[in-house]
Every structure is written in structure tokens, then in C-alpha cells.
Design a protein around this motif. Structure first.
Motif, PDB file in Angstrom:
ATOM      1  N   GLN A  21     -49.448  87.412  11.534  1.00 28.86           N
ATOM      2  CA  GLN A  21     -50.651  86.420  11.939  1.00 28.86           C
ATOM      3  C   GLN A  21     -51.661  86.832  10.754  1.00 28.86           C
ATOM      4  N   TRP A  22     -52.105  88.061  10.504  1.00 30.36           N
ATOM      5  CA  TRP A  22     -52.863  88.550   9.567  1.00 30.36           C
ATOM      6  C   TRP A  22     -52.259  87.793   7.998  1.00 30.36           C
ATOM      7  N   GLU A  23     -51.258  87.902   7.579  1.00 28.36           N
ATOM      8  CA  GLU A  23     -50.969  87.369   6.467  1.00 28.36           C
ATOM      9  C   GLU A  23     -51.182  85.781   6.372  1.00 28.36           C
ATOM     10  N   ALA A  24     -50.848  85.203   7.612  1.00 28.45           N
ATOM     11  CA  ALA A  24     -51.144  83.676   7.568  1.00 28.45           C
ATOM     12  C   ALA A  24     -52.820  83.513   7.564  1.00 28.45           C
ATOM     13  N   PHE A  25     -53.443  84.279   8.275  1.00 30.17           N
ATOM     14  CA  PHE A  25     -54.984  84.019   8.220  1.00 30.17           C
ATOM     15  C   PHE A  25     -55.310  84.324   6.695  1.00 30.17           C
ATOM     16  N   GLN A  26     -54.979  85.400   6.016  1.00 29.85           N
ATOM     17  CA  GLN A  26     -55.423  85.706   4.525  1.00 29.85           C
ATOM     18  C   GLN A  26     -54.773  84.371   3.787  1.00 29.85           C
ATOM     19  N   ALA A  27     -53.721  84.018   3.991  1.00 32.09           N
ATOM     20  CA  ALA A  27     -53.193  82.823   3.130  1.00 32.09           C
ATOM     21  C   ALA A  27     -54.006  81.539   3.492  1.00 32.09           C
ATOM     22  N   TRP A  28     -54.720  81.465   4.603  1.00 28.03           N
ATOM     23  CA  TRP A  28     -55.443  80.178   4.842  1.00 28.03           C
ATOM     24  C   TRP A  28     -56.896  80.474   4.265  1.00 28.03           C
ATOM     25  N   GLY A  29     -57.259  81.599   4.069  1.00 31.52           N
ATOM     26  CA  GLY A  29     -58.416  81.808   3.373  1.00 31.52           C
ATOM     27  C   GLY A  29     -59.362  82.805   3.610  1.00 31.52           C
ATOM     28  N   GLY A  30     -59.014  83.423   4.683  1.00 27.05           N
ATOM     29  CA  GLY A  30     -59.576  84.665   5.481  1.00 27.05           C
ATOM     30  C   GLY A  30     -60.711  84.437   5.954  1.00 27.05           C
ATOM     31  N   ALA A  31     -61.603  85.350   6.127  1.00 28.24           N
ATOM     32  CA  ALA A  31     -62.954  85.547   7.049  1.00 28.24           C
ATOM     33  C   ALA A  31     -63.930  84.520   6.130  1.00 28.24           C
ATOM     34  N   ASP A  32     -63.854  84.470   4.634  1.00 26.17           N
ATOM     35  CA  ASP A  32     -64.845  83.469   3.935  1.00 26.17           C
ATOM     36  C   ASP A  32     -64.450  82.214   4.445  1.00 26.17           C
ATOM     37  N   ARG A  33     -63.369  81.649   4.659  1.00 28.25           N
ATOM     38  CA  ARG A  33     -63.290  80.216   4.996  1.00 28.25           C
ATOM     39  C   ARG A  33     -63.408  80.164   6.380  1.00 28.25           C
ATOM     40  N   LEU A  34     -63.095  80.887   7.148  1.00 32.28           N
ATOM     41  CA  LEU A  34     -63.426  80.938   8.554  1.00 32.28           C
ATOM     42  C   LEU A  34     -65.130  80.825   8.842  1.00 32.28           C
ATOM     43  N   ARG A  35     -65.953  81.366   7.942  1.00 33.36           N
ATOM     44  CA  ARG A  35     -67.096  81.214   8.146  1.00 33.36           C
ATOM     45  C   ARG A  35     -67.708  79.989   7.688  1.00 33.36           C
ATOM     46  N   GLN A  36     -67.032  79.395   6.587  1.00 31.54           N
ATOM     47  CA  GLN A  36     -67.425  78.034   6.158  1.00 31.54           C
ATOM     48  C   GLN A  36     -66.973  77.000   7.307  1.00 31.54           C
ATOM     49  N   PHE A  37     -65.812  77.256   7.610  1.00 35.16           N
ATOM     50  CA  PHE A  37     -65.570  76.102   8.753  1.00 35.16           C
ATOM     51  C   PHE A  37     -66.470  76.149   9.792  1.00 35.16           C
ATOM     52  N   LEU A  38     -66.767  77.440  10.540  1.00 41.17           N
ATOM     53  CA  LEU A  38     -67.983  77.648  11.482  1.00 41.17           C
ATOM     54  C   LEU A  38     -69.272  77.258  11.288  1.00 41.17           C
ATOM     55  N   ALA A  39     -69.626  77.145   9.924  1.00 41.75           N
ATOM     56  CA  ALA A  39     -70.924  76.823   9.420  1.00 41.75           C
ATOM     57  C   ALA A  39     -71.004  75.219   9.462  1.00 41.75           C
ATOM     58  N   ALA A  40     -70.008  74.728   9.214  1.00 35.74           N
ATOM     59  CA  ALA A  40     -69.749  73.250   9.225  1.00 35.74           C
ATOM     60  C   ALA A  40     -69.773  72.510  10.586  1.00 35.74           C
TER      61      ALA A  40
END
Length: 54
Positions: A21-40
């Protein structure tokens, strides 16, 4: 009733994820992408999640 045991061991991190799950999360973009997703998210959803359902 207790939760079933996860199929993979969960490693201690900031969030509970298995290695795959961690590897898939990192491949998706990790915490930076999650922050961008939530900010939008629209402000009404942010307020709903912050305050809980009415």
C-alpha cells in the motif's frame, strides 16, 4: 467484534499501511499529491469534514 487481521503486516509509519500500500501511495505521488488533492476540494466539503455531519 474485532477486526480481521490484515493480510500483510502493517509497519509503523505516520499512517498505517502495508508495504505494498505504501509503495502504491508513493507511486501515486505521496503526501504532496494528497495535499494538492485535498486543497482542491470545494470549501463546503472541507467544512463538512471538519465539523462533522449536521
Amino acid at each position: 467484534m474485532p477486526r480481521p487481521k490484515p493480510p500483510e503486516p502493517l509497519n509503523p509509519r505516520q499512517i498505517r499501511m502495508s508495504d505494498s500500500q505504501w509503495e502504491a501511495f508513493q507511486a501515486w505521488g505521496g503526501a504532496d499529491r494528497l495535499r494538492q488533492f485535498l486543497a482542491a476540494m470545494p470549501k463546503q466539503y472541507v467544512e463538512l469534514f471538519k465539523n462533522g455531519p449536521a
